[in-house]
Design an enzyme around this catalytic site. Structure first.
Site, PDB file in Angstrom:
ATOM      1  N   HIS A 438       4.690 -33.311  22.718  1.00  0.00           N
ATOM      2  CA  HIS A 438       3.440 -32.844  22.121  1.00  0.00           C
ATOM      3  C   HIS A 438       2.484 -32.517  23.265  1.00  0.00           C
ATOM      4  O   HIS A 438       2.025 -33.417  23.973  1.00  0.00           O
ATOM      5  CB  HIS A 438       2.844 -33.908  21.201  1.00  0.00           C
ATOM      6  CG  HIS A 438       3.662 -34.146  19.969  1.00  0.00           C
ATOM      7  ND1 HIS A 438       3.636 -35.351  19.286  1.00  0.00           N
ATOM      8  CD2 HIS A 438       4.516 -33.345  19.292  1.00  0.00           C
ATOM      9  CE1 HIS A 438       4.454 -35.270  18.254  1.00  0.00           C
ATOM     10  NE2 HIS A 438       4.999 -34.066  18.239  1.00  0.00           N
ATOM     11  N   GLU A 441      -0.972 -34.402  24.059  1.00  0.00           N
ATOM     12  CA  GLU A 441      -0.963 -35.847  24.297  1.00  0.00           C
ATOM     13  C   GLU A 441      -0.734 -36.099  25.782  1.00  0.00           C
ATOM     14  O   GLU A 441       0.328 -36.539  26.211  1.00  0.00           O
ATOM     15  CB  GLU A 441       0.095 -36.511  23.420  1.00  0.00           C
ATOM     16  CG  GLU A 441      -0.186 -36.321  21.929  1.00  0.00           C
ATOM     17  CD  GLU A 441       0.944 -36.800  21.042  1.00  0.00           C
ATOM     18  OE1 GLU A 441       1.976 -37.246  21.591  1.00  0.00           O
ATOM     19  OE2 GLU A 441       0.815 -36.713  19.807  1.00  0.00           O
ATOM     20  N   HIS A 534       4.186 -40.772  24.065  1.00  0.00           N
ATOM     21  CA  HIS A 534       3.311 -39.992  23.183  1.00  0.00           C
ATOM     22  C   HIS A 534       1.880 -40.507  23.278  1.00  0.00           C
ATOM     23  O   HIS A 534       1.590 -41.489  23.964  1.00  0.00           O
ATOM     24  CB  HIS A 534       3.783 -40.098  21.722  1.00  0.00           C
ATOM     25  CG  HIS A 534       4.984 -39.273  21.412  1.00  0.00           C
ATOM     26  ND1 HIS A 534       4.939 -38.148  20.615  1.00  0.00           N
ATOM     27  CD2 HIS A 534       6.271 -39.410  21.792  1.00  0.00           C
ATOM     28  CE1 HIS A 534       6.144 -37.640  20.515  1.00  0.00           C
ATOM     29  NE2 HIS A 534       6.975 -38.382  21.224  1.00  0.00           N
ATOM     30  N   GLU A 606       3.623 -45.068  21.984  1.00  0.00           N
ATOM     31  CA  GLU A 606       2.362 -44.474  21.544  1.00  0.00           C
ATOM     32  C   GLU A 606       1.210 -45.095  22.312  1.00  0.00           C
ATOM     33  O   GLU A 606       1.009 -46.304  22.273  1.00  0.00           O
ATOM     34  CB  GLU A 606       2.155 -44.690  20.035  1.00  0.00           C
ATOM     35  CG  GLU A 606       3.192 -44.020  19.150  1.00  0.00           C
ATOM     36  CD  GLU A 606       2.925 -42.539  18.964  1.00  0.00           C
ATOM     37  OE1 GLU A 606       1.876 -42.063  19.464  1.00  0.00           O
ATOM     38  OE2 GLU A 606       3.743 -41.872  18.318  1.00  0.00           O
TER      39      GLU A 606
END
Length: 899
Positions: A438, A441, A534, A606
């Site tokens: 992504h 990010e 991420h 994350e």
């Protein structure tokens, strides 16, 4: 100098193969005969790759922007011979190229002449600078050693729709000396009214990709032609209008509207070739004024929840502070408010982010960003330092995994110490890490940088990890999205983290080649860990998403690594926020696909865009140093996880069982700790992932979307049978069908009886040739073949069969030109029941079997009288009634028969 090369220099002899290839390429316009001193790989580059303005200087962190020197390409030599192992250092000075030999204080110009000889270029064997020593094969070009070829980097490639300014944007790294605390809302934050272009003045606006368009091609520098001046022209030194710009790497701002003297409404560009995903912003403002409160409002955000509602602040960068005080990015902003925009009828729902700020200096150049930027060029400069490091380059090999849609390189690093024996090399397990699938990010890149800094370091733990494992690292999976400033998608207009199962190699090359690489690694050795880095936009802290194992032996084992990581980084990592569900919408993600391929410890790491709510860092923002420290903690946890002493592992496993027992007790359920753990489901006690829903970005790439829509429309057009709801309805339907079948069978048996009786009577109106044919065929009745069953033609429902006889006749023509003529007649005067077989008078020696069909009982004539009875008899006599079965009309009156 080697005698062979000395003679070569004197004779100025060109290699025949090189001479032939140069002549061949020149004939087709690919070779201009200007670079005889260049290596072959450099001569065949594209024009944009050879142009000096598109080459970055190899001197690290001196982005004096693009190389504007007038250095001729003929003077660029191939530096692979000047590797650290051979003790050579290259230096370019004016028009001459010199080599420095270790152990000597003088430079030798003969070495450069040696490398420029055509014979040396075409030879695959490499010698030292004197032509002595053991020869070795030259390494494949453009496969690895990217930055050692000529010391230059490839500039990023942009879609041809994107305008790109010629300035190079670079920010220094800086760690704030004090913690940066969250913003605490007071409840009195102003909610500005959105007025738009109608009552404001547009001061910046770039064109977005047309609706329905998709990626076609790319080039260095993006769109051809002159760069437009999008900002307003200042009327004088007193004009205090801010000048906006975002046409640089990773920048994202589409429009700025001045609605008041110091108030601006901002519109973000959606991900390229989509109409969704507005979260990442990164833009520049100039012509600032000190000690004045400015208000900025982003008006087209799409997520209903955001970390801005719980205290997150935007980032600010001042070039004056960076130049004078060595200060980098900092958190800034007051009166921060994230709220829902008043939606108009028929329009999508948008959310707004507003904040106020005071710039530190007059006439300053400042930047705003959603998070700390990390661009594709930043990655290339980091990899340049690794390849130029004589120690790190020995155990870190750089490869090209693939090329992206735009042609940018996707890099793959293989990190491990050389093994002493083949058995030790085969026993090593693999660890696979990736980041930036992504593009918005960027915190994933900072964690990856921290990991690489540690694993490439000289600490004892780093040495031990390189001895135990083979690390496969893909530091940037989506370089195209990073370059153009997307938040979630690639140039295919799709979320790559939903397409790990794809078979479309040309549309999703980065994901396809990554999965293929992991498949090859799994065939060779065990993969202990897979982790994809991420960022998260709605939850604080750092946490993992994993996959729940149902195996009794390995149940709960996938939770041990996250628990250990939370103990090693208690102020940053939250085990409570981890989740191990496998949702249906996540089946195409990297962690789920790798888990189904056989990797038990498959995770998504994350990291929040905000900060921590744990321990000493409670209510403070994360900075780049905090994120890089997570890379170190991953390595430290990996050593604990693989410790031969399994005490820590078993202790964590026991703690997990106790925690689950506690949760079941709170829910009022009984659980046997000694029972079968695979029978226990944790779906009721797991919290929601609160992840991003990219289902709207799932599906085929944009350029194939029309094709799939057409296929779906065809499927919808097909009528679907209404499903029966109850068993009673099904029984009634079966009884109805059975009654219809029985009635049809009764009618067919009656018709069969009447038809058999009619066949026994000779037709009264058959005269002439047909009678003779019947007599001639009587001799074949003795040797006729067994009968066969055939269904009545074109009759719906259950097929009724009749036992008929096949008679062999000699024909001259193919049987396809002759057919049986079946006539149904109601009485003797008109349409009497008869079976007539038409046979031409001429016969051949080849016998052909003819199948005679029973007359269909469902044909009904619509007329009772006919004036063409005589013509009908003539047609029968001439054998020209074959068109009856095809036309379904009466051959005498041509009346259409109803079925």
């Amino acid at each position: 100098m080697h005698p062979m090369f000395a003679a070569e220099l004197k004779q100025n002899f060109k290699d025949p193969y090189d001479a032939f290839m140069n002549h061949h390429l020149q004939y087709y316009g690919y070779f201009k005969a200007q670079g005889d001193g260049l290596p072959n790989a450099a001569k065949h580059q594209d024009p944009w790759e050879r142009h000096p303005q598109y080459l970055f200087k190899g001197n690290f962190r001196k982005r004096s922007d693009l190389n504007q020197d007038t250095l001729q390409e003929e003077k660029l030599i191939w530096n692979s011979c000047a590797s650290p192992s051979s003790g050579l250092l290259s230096q370019m000075e004016t028009t001459n190229t010199w080599f420095f030999k270790s152990g000597s204080s003088s430079f030798s110009q003969d070495s450069s002449l040696l490398l420029e000889t055509p014979l040396f270029k075409s030879n695959q064997l490499l010698f030292d600078e004197f032509g002595e020593g053991n020869p070795r094969l030259r390494e494949p070009r453009n496969l690895f050693a990217f930055f050692s070829n000529d010391g230059f980097l490839q500039a990023p490639r942009w879609p041809i729709e994107c305008e790109v300014i010629k300035e190079n944007i670079h920010h220094i790294e800086w760690v704030p000396p004090k913690p940066e605390y969250f913003y605490h809302p007071t409840g009195n934050e102003k909610v500005p009214e959105i007025v738009g272009e109608g009552k404001g003045t547009v001061v910046y606006h770039i064109e977005s990709a047309p609706p329905g368009s998709y990626f076609t091609s790319s080039r260095v520098g993006g769109k051809r032609g002159l760069i437009k001046q999008l900002s307003v022209n200042l009327q004088g030194p007193e004009d205090d209008t801010l000048l906006f710009e975002s046409r640089f790497e990773s920048g994202n701002l589409q429009k700025a509207v001045r609605v008041n003297t110091y108030d601006y409404e901002l519109t973000l560009r959606t991900d390229l070739y989509t109409n969704k995903h507005t979260q990442w912003f990164y833009f520049r403002v100039q012509n600032t004024r000190k000690e004045i409160t400015y208000r900025f409002t982003i008006v087209n955000l799409l997520k209903p929840k955001s970390l801005y509602t719980i205290g997150m602040k935007p980032l600010l960068y001042s070039e004056v502070d960076a130049r004078t005080q060595n200060m980098g990015w900092r958190r800034a902003g007051d009166e921060i408010k994230y709220y829902r925009k008043a939606a108009e009828e028929g329009q999508p729902t948008f959310y707004c982010l507003t904040w106020t700020v005071r710039f530190p200096h007059d006439q300053d150049t400042c930047y705003f960003a959603h998070f700390y930027p990390y661009t594709y060029t930043d990655l290339q400069y980091y990899l340049l330092t690794v390849t130029n490091n004589p120690i790190q380059s020995q155990f870190c090999k750089l490869r090209t995994l693939c090329r992206s849609l735009a042609g940018n390189t996707v890099y793959l690093l293989t990190i491990t110490n050389p093994s002493k024996t083949l058995e030790m090399a085969a026993a090593k397990k693999a660890v696979i890490l990736s980041a930036r699938v992504h593009p918005g990010e960027s915190n994933g890149s900072w964690m990856m940088k921290g990991f690489l800094d540690f694993i490439l370091g000289d600490s004892p733990d780093a040495h031990l990890l390189r001895d135990l494992f083979i690390f496969k690292v893909v530091p940037m999976l989506n370089p195209d999205g990073v370059i153009v400033g997307n938040y979630r998608c690639s140039l295919a207009g799709r979320d790559l983290n939903r397409h790990y199962k794809t078979i479309l190699k040309d549309s999703f090359p980065c994901i396809w080649y990554t999965r293929n690489m992991i498949k090859r690694v799994l065939e060779e050795r065990e993969v202990l860990l897979y982790c994809d880095f991420h960022g998260h936009s709605r939850k604080n802290n750092i946490f993992l998403y994993g996959c729940n194992s149902t195996s009794r032996k390995q149940w709960l084992h996938e939770r041990v690594f996250p628990l250990m990581l939370s103990k090693n980084a208690p102020d940053k990592f939250s085990f409570r926020s981890c989740n191990f569900k496998v949702h249906k919408c996540k089946e195409g993600t990297g962690r789920v696909v790798m888990w189904r391929m056989g990797i038990l410890n498959s995770y998504t790491m994350e990291s929040t865009f905000g900060g921590s709510t744990l321990g000493k860092k409670r209510d403070t923002h994360f900075n780049t140093e905090d994120l890089k420290s997570l890379g170190y903690h991953v390595c430290d946890t990996l050593l604990d996880f693989c410790d031969p002493d399994r005490t820590k592992f078993q202790q964590c496993l026991t703690e997990l069982k106790d925690e689950i027992f506690k949760k079941f007790s709170e829910l009022g359920q009984q659980m046997d700790l000694d029972g079968n753990w695979s029978d226990i489901s944790l779906s009721d006690i797991e919290s929601s992932t609160s992840g991003s829903d990219s289902s709207l970005s799932d599906g085929p790439p944009i350029h194939l979307l029309d094709m799939t829509e057409k296929l779906e429309m065809k499927k919808k057009q097909k009528k679907k049978k209404k499903p029966l709801e109850t068993k009673k309805q099904r029984n009634e339907l079966h009884q109805k069908h059975r009654a219809i079948q029985e009635s049809k069978l009764a009618d067919d048996s009656q018709e069969k009886t009447e038809f058999t009786a009619m066949l026994k009577k000779p037709p009264g109106f058959l005269k002439g040739p047909e009678a003779r044919v019947k007599n001639e065929n009587s001799k074949f009745n003795e040797s006729k073949k067994p009968g066969f069953k055939i269904p009545e033609p074109r009759k719906k429902g259950p097929t009724s069969t009749h036992e008929v006889t096949s008679v062999a006749y000699p024909w001259k023509e193919k049987m396809g030109r002759y057919q049986n003529c079946l006539l149904t007649k109601q009485d003797i005067n008109h349409h009497q029941l008869a079976l007539v077989t038409s046979v031409p008078p001429e016969r051949s020696k080849t016998p052909v079997a003819i199948k005679q069909y029973s007359p269909p009982g469902f044909l009904q004539l619509s007329q009772e009288g006919c004036e063409k009875q005589a013509a009908l008899r003539n047609l029968i006599q001439q054998g020209r009634c074959a068109g009856f079965q095809k036309s379904r009309r009466c051959p005498c009156c041509w009346t259409k028969l109803s079925l």
